[in-house]
Design a protein around this motif. Structure first.
Motif, PDB file in Angstrom:
ATOM      1  N   LYS A  90       0.888  -1.174   0.000  1.00  0.00           N
ATOM      2  CA  LYS A  90       0.000   0.000   0.000  1.00  0.00           C
ATOM      3  C   LYS A  90       0.911   1.204   0.000  1.00  0.00           C
ATOM      4  O   LYS A  90       1.871   1.260   0.762  1.00  0.00           O
ATOM      5  N   TRP A  91       0.619   2.184  -0.822  1.00  0.00           N
ATOM      6  CA  TRP A  91       1.446   3.382  -0.871  1.00  0.00           C
ATOM      7  C   TRP A  91       0.557   4.597  -1.024  1.00  0.00           C
ATOM      8  O   TRP A  91      -0.569   4.515  -1.520  1.00  0.00           O
ATOM      9  N   PHE A  92       1.064   5.726  -0.570  1.00  0.00           N
ATOM     10  CA  PHE A  92       0.355   6.996  -0.725  1.00  0.00           C
ATOM     11  C   PHE A  92       1.357   8.136  -0.694  1.00  0.00           C
ATOM     12  O   PHE A  92       2.462   8.001  -0.194  1.00  0.00           O
ATOM     13  N   HIS A  93       0.942   9.276  -1.244  1.00  0.00           N
ATOM     14  CA  HIS A  93       1.775  10.480  -1.252  1.00  0.00           C
ATOM     15  C   HIS A  93       1.732  11.115   0.126  1.00  0.00           C
ATOM     16  O   HIS A  93       0.693  11.122   0.780  1.00  0.00           O
ATOM     17  N   GLY A  94       2.843  11.654   0.552  1.00  0.00           N
ATOM     18  CA  GLY A  94       2.893  12.353   1.825  1.00  0.00           C
ATOM     19  C   GLY A  94       3.178  11.417   2.976  1.00  0.00           C
ATOM     20  O   GLY A  94       3.479  10.238   2.804  1.00  0.00           O
ATOM     21  N   LEU A  95       3.086  11.977   4.189  1.00  0.00           N
ATOM     22  CA  LEU A  95       3.368  11.201   5.397  1.00  0.00           C
ATOM     23  C   LEU A  95       2.130  10.550   5.975  1.00  0.00           C
ATOM     24  O   LEU A  95       2.220   9.615   6.747  1.00  0.00           O
ATOM     25  N   ALA A 104      -4.985   9.321  -1.454  1.00  0.00           N
ATOM     26  CA  ALA A 104      -5.656   8.067  -1.118  1.00  0.00           C
ATOM     27  C   ALA A 104      -4.703   6.894  -1.328  1.00  0.00           C
ATOM     28  O   ALA A 104      -3.982   6.847  -2.323  1.00  0.00           O
ATOM     29  N   PRO A 105      -4.662   5.950  -0.376  1.00  0.00           N
ATOM     30  CA  PRO A 105      -3.756   4.800  -0.512  1.00  0.00           C
ATOM     31  C   PRO A 105      -4.129   3.920  -1.695  1.00  0.00           C
ATOM     32  O   PRO A 105      -5.300   3.700  -1.974  1.00  0.00           O
ATOM     33  N   LYS A 106      -3.098   3.440  -2.372  1.00  0.00           N
ATOM     34  CA  LYS A 106      -3.297   2.545  -3.514  1.00  0.00           C
ATOM     35  C   LYS A 106      -2.513   1.264  -3.254  1.00  0.00           C
ATOM     36  O   LYS A 106      -1.506   1.269  -2.554  1.00  0.00           O
ATOM     37  N   THR A 107      -2.982   0.169  -3.855  1.00  0.00           N
ATOM     38  CA  THR A 107      -2.330  -1.125  -3.677  1.00  0.00           C
ATOM     39  C   THR A 107      -1.579  -1.490  -4.946  1.00  0.00           C
ATOM     40  O   THR A 107      -2.072  -1.271  -6.051  1.00  0.00           O
ATOM     41  N   THR A 108      -0.383  -2.047  -4.771  1.00  0.00           N
ATOM     42  CA  THR A 108       0.420  -2.501  -5.905  1.00  0.00           C
ATOM     43  C   THR A 108       1.262  -3.699  -5.460  1.00  0.00           C
ATOM     44  O   THR A 108       1.080  -4.211  -4.358  1.00  0.00           O
ATOM     45  N   ASP A 109       2.173  -4.116  -6.330  1.00  0.00           N
ATOM     46  CA  ASP A 109       3.045  -5.246  -6.003  1.00  0.00           C
ATOM     47  C   ASP A 109       4.488  -4.902  -6.368  1.00  0.00           C
ATOM     48  O   ASP A 109       4.797  -3.762  -6.662  1.00  0.00           O
ATOM     49  N   TYR A 110       5.372  -5.906  -6.369  1.00  0.00           N
ATOM     50  CA  TYR A 110       6.801  -5.683  -6.603  1.00  0.00           C
ATOM     51  C   TYR A 110       7.213  -5.825  -8.063  1.00  0.00           C
ATOM     52  O   TYR A 110       8.395  -5.841  -8.355  1.00  0.00           O
TER      53      TYR A 110
END
Length: 186
Positions: A90-95, A104-110
Motif C-alpha cells: 500500500k502506498w500513498f503520497h505524503g506522510l 488516497a492509498p493505492k495497492t500494488t506489487d513488486y
C-alpha cells in the motif's frame, strides 16, 4: 627408519651369473608422522571463513530518552510505502494517508509495472513539481509484521534501481496506517 633387505645374491650352479632381484622395503612411519603434523599445523593456523553481513549505520544509544523535534518535510516529495503479506504494497503520497484522490492509498506489487513504475514516475516528476533539481524524493518504508525479509530486500533493491536519494525504514504506524496494514494482511 629406512630398511633395505639384502638377501643372497646370484650365483648358483655355474653358467651365467645373474643377479637376483632384491626386494627393497622402505619404512614410511616417519613420513606418515610428518604428514599428520603438517595437516594438524595447517588446520590450526588457517582462519575459517568469516560471515558476511551488510553494514548498518545505527545511531548511538543514549542513556536518557531525548525528545527529537519533528523534521519539517515537504509532503509533495514524500511517498509512504507499507509492506504487507502476500507481496502486496500500500502506498500513498505524503506522510499521512488522506481521503483526497492524490493522497488516497493505492495497492500494488513488486513487479516492474508495480512499485518500480510508480517510483520512477515520482523520481522524474518531483524536480518539476518542486522547481529544484537538488531536492529529491523521500520514501518512508514501513514493513508490517506479516511482511517477509524478502519483501524488505526487494523494496531496498527498488530504491537502488530507481535511484531514490533518501529513504528510511520506520516501524511506527499511525492508527490510519494500522488499518491499511490490517487490510494488506488479510
Amino acid at each position: 627408519m629406512a630398511e633395505l633387505n639384502t638377501g643372497d645374491s646370484g650365483g648358483g650352479k655355474g653358467g651365467k651369473v645373474r643377479s637376483k632381484k632384491q626386494n627393497s622395503k622402505v619404512d614410511l612411519t616417519a613420513m606418515v608422522d610428518l604428514a599428520f603434523l603438517l595437516i594438524t599445523f595447517f588446520m590450526l593456523t588457517t582462519s575459517l571463513s568469516k560471515p558476511q553481513s551488510m553494514p548498518l549505520g545505527l545511531p548511538a544509544k543514549d542513556d536518557k530518552e531525548t525528545k527529537i523535534p519533528p523534521v519539517k518535510t515537504d509532503q509533495r516529495r514524500t511517498v509512504t510505502v507499507i509492506l504487507g503479506a502476500g507481496d502486496q504494497i500500500k502506498w500513498f503520497h505524503g506522510l499521512q494517508a488522506a481521503p483526497e484522490p492524490n493522497g488516497a492509498p493505492k495497492t500494488t506489487d513488486y513487479s516492474k509495472d508495480g512499485i518500480r513504475k510508480i517510483l520512477l514516475d515520482r523520481v522524474a516528476s518531483i524536480p518539476v513539481v518542486m522547481g529544484d533539481k537538488e531536492k529529491g524524493m523521500i520514501v518512508i518504508i514501513k514493513p508490517t509484521k506479516k511482511s517477509t525479509y524478502k519483501n524488505l530486500v526487494d523494496i531496498l533493491d527498488e530504491m537502488a534501481i530507481c535511484k531514490v536519494p533518501t529513504y528510511a525504514i520506520v516501524n511506527d504506524f499511525t492508527p490510519e496506517e494500522n488499518k491499511l496494514a490490517e487490510e494488506l494482511n488479510k
